[in-house]
Design a protein around this motif. Structure first.
Motif, PDB file in Angstrom:
ATOM      1  N   UNK A   1     -14.284 -38.161  67.807  1.00 13.68           N
ATOM      2  CA  UNK A   1     -13.361 -38.252  68.936  1.00 13.68           C
ATOM      3  C   UNK A   1     -14.119 -38.150  70.250  1.00 13.68           C
ATOM      4  N   UNK A   2     -13.476 -38.624  71.304  1.00 13.52           N
ATOM      5  CA  UNK A   2     -13.992 -38.460  72.657  1.00 13.52           C
ATOM      6  C   UNK A   2     -13.857 -37.001  73.078  1.00 13.52           C
TER       7      UNK A   2
ATOM      8  N   UNK B   1     -20.816 -31.773  66.814  1.00 13.01           N
ATOM      9  CA  UNK B   1     -20.492 -30.671  65.906  1.00 13.01           C
ATOM     10  C   UNK B   1     -20.085 -29.429  66.700  1.00 13.01           C
ATOM     11  N   UNK B   2     -20.833 -29.122  67.749  1.00 17.64           N
ATOM     12  CA  UNK B   2     -20.557 -27.924  68.525  1.00 17.64           C
ATOM     13  C   UNK B   2     -19.236 -27.979  69.270  1.00 17.64           C
ATOM     14  N   UNK B   3     -18.828 -29.191  69.673  1.00 13.62           N
ATOM     15  CA  UNK B   3     -17.572 -29.357  70.400  1.00 13.62           C
ATOM     16  C   UNK B   3     -16.394 -29.676  69.485  1.00 13.62           C
ATOM     17  N   UNK B   4     -16.638 -29.677  68.179  1.00 15.56           N
ATOM     18  CA  UNK B   4     -15.557 -29.951  67.229  1.00 15.56           C
ATOM     19  C   UNK B   4     -15.037 -31.365  67.303  1.00 15.56           C
ATOM     20  N   UNK B   5     -15.895 -32.305  67.616  1.00 14.26           N
ATOM     21  CA  UNK B   5     -15.460 -33.689  67.799  1.00 14.26           C
ATOM     22  C   UNK B   5     -15.624 -34.564  66.552  1.00 14.26           C
TER      23      UNK B   5
ATOM     24  N   UNK C   1     -18.953 -47.836  74.842  1.00  7.26           N
ATOM     25  CA  UNK C   1     -19.273 -46.571  75.465  1.00  7.26           C
ATOM     26  C   UNK C   1     -18.141 -45.557  75.460  1.00  7.26           C
ATOM     27  N   UNK C   2     -17.051 -45.865  74.754  1.00  4.64           N
ATOM     28  CA  UNK C   2     -15.944 -44.910  74.670  1.00  4.64           C
ATOM     29  C   UNK C   2     -16.236 -43.789  73.682  1.00  4.64           C
ATOM     30  N   UNK C   3     -17.131 -44.055  72.739  1.00  4.31           N
ATOM     31  CA  UNK C   3     -17.572 -43.044  71.783  1.00  4.31           C
ATOM     32  C   UNK C   3     -19.090 -43.120  71.679  1.00  4.31           C
ATOM     33  N   UNK C   4     -19.755 -41.999  71.420  1.00  2.69           N
ATOM     34  CA  UNK C   4     -21.219 -42.006  71.329  1.00  2.69           C
ATOM     35  C   UNK C   4     -21.709 -42.479  69.966  1.00  2.69           C
ATOM     36  N   UNK C   5     -22.992 -42.835  69.916  1.00  5.95           N
ATOM     37  CA  UNK C   5     -23.595 -43.223  68.652  1.00  5.95           C
ATOM     38  C   UNK C   5     -23.423 -44.693  68.350  1.00  5.95           C
TER      39      UNK C   5
END
Length: 229
Positions: free
Chosen positions: A184-185, A159-163, A97-101
């Motif tokens: 990234x988180x 994409x919208x948050x530049x992650x 759960x530290x990163x999505x997907x």
């Protein structure tokens, strides 16, 4: 004093030695961390390396995320500790759960092993500051379950948050949504990627030394901590 970067070993881990070597190439101290030990030994950052933790039973990383060491990593990440997950490590970070997907079987169900070009999309994370944004780097890729999948809502947010940190160029090797190779988180301190930067730290043994930037970037992220220590 050199930063201390922990490298976790699970049953089935293959690339912990290589990750530790990359840490030393970046003039940091590599500290071995054992999956069954919750003690992070006072490290400043953690690398969850590649391999086949617990034989990839159930799902890749699904068992490793319950290891005592991962409980400590999740707690440390919540306090801002830089964490890097490489290949199986990326899978583990998603499971924890530290990163999505999630990472799933490659699109054509074949294990992919090749030198892969990546584009650096975000050079403001704890593991990417040494790169120019938009730079293309050559990093080895070796995975059978490297297809990054997420809901459209999650993809839009990333994409919208530049992650999106790294993106495949020159062809998508595994069917990842949006050609995503690494993310990234929200705070940019936790990064996961499928290709192996630890295998590209020396032009003599790898296709390039482009991977070194990942490990030197962690030193940049830890400088404020060293200043206040």
């Amino acid at each position: 004093m050199s930063p201390r970067i922990g490298v976790i070993t699970f049953p089935g881990t293959l690339d912990d030695v290589d990750a530790a070597r990359a840490v030393r190439y970046a003039d940091a101290e590599a500290v071995s961390l054992w999956h069954a030990d919750a003690d992070l030994k006072g490290v400043d950052a953690v690398i969850v390396p590649g391999g086949f933790s617990y034989g990839d039973y159930l799902r890749c990383g699904a068992i490793a995320r319950f290891a005592p060491v991962m409980t400590s990593v999740v707690e440390a990440a919540a306090k801002g500790m830089p964490v890097l997950g490489i290949c199986n490590g990326f899978q583990i970070l998603c499971e924890a759960g530290l990163l999505p997907g999630a990472l799933v079987r490659n699109e054509k169900l074949h294990f992919v092993c090749r030198d892969q070009w990546l584009r650096v999309e975000n050079n403001a994370t704890a593991w990417s500051t040494r790169y120019d944004q938009g730079a293309e780097v050559l990093i080895p890729l070796k995975s059978g379950e490297g297809g990054y999948m997420a809901s459209q809502e999650t993809l839009d947010r990333l994409e919208g948050e530049g992650r999106v940190v790294f993106r495949y160029v020159g062809g998508n090797p595994n069917g990842s949504r949006n050609d995503i190779a690494g993310i990234a988180s929200e705070n940019g301190r936790v990064v996961g990627l499928m290709p192996h930067p630890e295998h590209a730290i020396d032009a003599l043994t790898g296709p390039s030394d482009d991977g070194l930037g990942v490990f030197f970037s962690a030193l940049d992220a830890l400088k404020p901590l060293a200043t206040t220590a």
